[in-house]
Design a protein around this motif. Structure first.
Motif, PDB file in Angstrom:
ATOM      1  N   VAL A  12       0.855  -1.194   0.000  1.00 36.65           N
ATOM      2  CA  VAL A  12       0.000   0.000   0.000  1.00 36.65           C
ATOM      3  C   VAL A  12       0.884   1.235   0.000  1.00 36.65           C
ATOM      4  O   VAL A  12       2.051   1.175   0.377  1.00 36.65           O
ATOM      5  CB  VAL A  12      -0.962   0.044   1.222  1.00 36.65           C
ATOM      6  N   SER A  13       0.310   2.355  -0.402  1.00 40.65           N
ATOM      7  CA  SER A  13       1.053   3.613  -0.380  1.00 40.65           C
ATOM      8  C   SER A  13       1.124   4.137   1.053  1.00 40.65           C
ATOM      9  O   SER A  13       0.364   3.710   1.931  1.00 40.65           O
ATOM     10  CB  SER A  13       0.383   4.640  -1.280  1.00 40.65           C
ATOM     11  N   LYS A  14       2.010   5.082   1.265  1.00 44.18           N
ATOM     12  CA  LYS A  14       2.164   5.688   2.587  1.00 44.18           C
ATOM     13  C   LYS A  14       0.873   6.391   3.018  1.00 44.18           C
ATOM     14  O   LYS A  14       0.445   6.268   4.168  1.00 44.18           O
ATOM     15  CB  LYS A  14       3.325   6.673   2.547  1.00 44.18           C
ATOM     16  N   SER A  15       0.232   7.095   2.083  1.00 42.50           N
ATOM     17  CA  SER A  15      -1.006   7.798   2.434  1.00 42.50           C
ATOM     18  C   SER A  15      -2.130   6.811   2.748  1.00 42.50           C
ATOM     19  O   SER A  15      -2.905   7.019   3.680  1.00 42.50           O
ATOM     20  CB  SER A  15      -1.420   8.770   1.328  1.00 42.50           C
ATOM     21  N   LYS A  16      -2.217   5.705   2.011  1.00 44.28           N
ATOM     22  CA  LYS A  16      -3.215   4.670   2.290  1.00 44.28           C
ATOM     23  C   LYS A  16      -2.939   4.038   3.648  1.00 44.28           C
ATOM     24  O   LYS A  16      -3.861   3.762   4.421  1.00 44.28           O
ATOM     25  CB  LYS A  16      -3.186   3.616   1.173  1.00 44.28           C
ATOM     26  N   VAL A  21      -4.529   3.511   9.508  1.00 36.66           N
ATOM     27  CA  VAL A  21      -4.276   3.767  10.933  1.00 36.66           C
ATOM     28  C   VAL A  21      -5.386   4.666  11.487  1.00 36.66           C
ATOM     29  O   VAL A  21      -5.947   4.402  12.545  1.00 36.66           O
ATOM     30  CB  VAL A  21      -2.887   4.410  11.155  1.00 36.66           C
ATOM     31  N   GLN A  22      -5.722   5.712  10.733  1.00 37.74           N
ATOM     32  CA  GLN A  22      -6.740   6.666  11.175  1.00 37.74           C
ATOM     33  C   GLN A  22      -8.107   5.998  11.335  1.00 37.74           C
ATOM     34  O   GLN A  22      -8.836   6.287  12.275  1.00 37.74           O
ATOM     35  CB  GLN A  22      -6.827   7.805  10.156  1.00 37.74           C
ATOM     36  N   LYS A  23      -8.435   5.068  10.437  1.00 42.65           N
ATOM     37  CA  LYS A  23      -9.727   4.371  10.485  1.00 42.65           C
ATOM     38  C   LYS A  23      -9.751   3.253  11.524  1.00 42.65           C
ATOM     39  O   LYS A  23     -10.786   2.656  11.763  1.00 42.65           O
ATOM     40  CB  LYS A  23     -10.041   3.758   9.123  1.00 42.65           C
ATOM     41  N   LYS A  28      -2.518   1.732  16.086  1.00 44.68           N
ATOM     42  CA  LYS A  28      -1.916   3.055  16.220  1.00 44.68           C
ATOM     43  C   LYS A  28      -0.450   2.893  16.641  1.00 44.68           C
ATOM     44  O   LYS A  28      -0.096   1.955  17.337  1.00 44.68           O
ATOM     45  CB  LYS A  28      -2.668   3.882  17.255  1.00 44.68           C
ATOM     46  N   PRO A  29       0.388   3.825  16.212  1.00 42.52           N
ATOM     47  CA  PRO A  29       1.818   3.705  16.527  1.00 42.52           C
ATOM     48  C   PRO A  29       2.150   4.143  17.942  1.00 42.52           C
ATOM     49  O   PRO A  29       1.383   4.835  18.594  1.00 42.52           O
ATOM     50  CB  PRO A  29       2.458   4.672  15.528  1.00 42.52           C
ATOM     51  N   THR A  30       3.315   3.733  18.380  1.00 44.00           N
ATOM     52  CA  THR A  30       3.928   4.271  19.588  1.00 44.00           C
ATOM     53  C   THR A  30       4.774   5.440  19.107  1.00 44.00           C
ATOM     54  O   THR A  30       5.546   5.293  18.168  1.00 44.00           O
ATOM     55  CB  THR A  30       4.823   3.211  20.255  1.00 44.00           C
ATOM     56  N   LYS A  31       4.586   6.600  19.716  1.00 42.34           N
ATOM     57  CA  LYS A  31       5.331   7.783  19.296  1.00 42.34           C
ATOM     58  C   LYS A  31       6.526   7.988  20.219  1.00 42.34           C
ATOM     59  O   LYS A  31       6.396   7.929  21.430  1.00 42.34           O
ATOM     60  CB  LYS A  31       4.437   9.027  19.355  1.00 42.34           C
ATOM     61  N   ILE A  32       7.673   8.208  19.602  1.00 44.80           N
ATOM     62  CA  ILE A  32       8.879   8.578  20.345  1.00 44.80           C
ATOM     63  C   ILE A  32       9.372   9.849  19.671  1.00 44.80           C
ATOM     64  O   ILE A  32       9.872   9.804  18.541  1.00 44.80           O
ATOM     65  CB  ILE A  32       9.936   7.464  20.317  1.00 44.80           C
ATOM     66  N   GLY A  33       9.150  10.966  20.349  1.00 46.19           N
ATOM     67  CA  GLY A  33       9.420  12.256  19.715  1.00 46.19           C
ATOM     68  C   GLY A  33       8.433  12.440  18.576  1.00 46.19           C
ATOM     69  O   GLY A  33       7.239  12.275  18.757  1.00 46.19           O
ATOM     70  N   ARG A  34       8.935  12.740  17.394  1.00 47.57           N
ATOM     71  CA  ARG A  34       8.070  12.901  16.224  1.00 47.57           C
ATOM     72  C   ARG A  34       7.992  11.633  15.382  1.00 47.57           C
ATOM     73  O   ARG A  34       7.311  11.594  14.373  1.00 47.57           O
ATOM     74  CB  ARG A  34       8.589  14.052  15.359  1.00 47.57           C
ATOM     75  N   SER A  35       8.708  10.588  15.815  1.00 45.43           N
ATOM     76  CA  SER A  35       8.757   9.343  15.051  1.00 45.43           C
ATOM     77  C   SER A  35       7.677   8.371  15.503  1.00 45.43           C
ATOM     78  O   SER A  35       7.336   8.305  16.681  1.00 45.43           O
ATOM     79  CB  SER A  35      10.126   8.677  15.210  1.00 45.43           C
TER      80      SER A  35
END
Length: 54
Positions: A12-16, A21-23, A28-35
């Motif tokens: 899949v593309s990055k935007s897809k 994730v949004q849907k 959902k990711p674990t955020k470390i800083g902005r990553s």
């Protein structure tokens, strides 16, 4: 795992990917800083669920 690694195993593309994730279709990711990061287990579980393998 980071997005480039995940996109190598998911066609899949990055935007897809971010839309999934949004849907709530992908964890959902674990955020470390902005990553954003996902565990290998999260990615494997998602792929197993999608392919129907245990």
């Amino acid at each position: 795992m980071r997005i480039p690694q995940i996109l190598k195993v998911m066609p899949v593309s990055k935007s897809k990917f971010w839309l999934m994730v949004q849907k709530g279709e992908f964890p959902k990711p674990t955020k470390i800083g902005r990553s954003s990061f996902w565990t290998i287990e999260q990615v494997q579980a998602y792929l197993r669920e999608r392919t129907g393998n245990s």
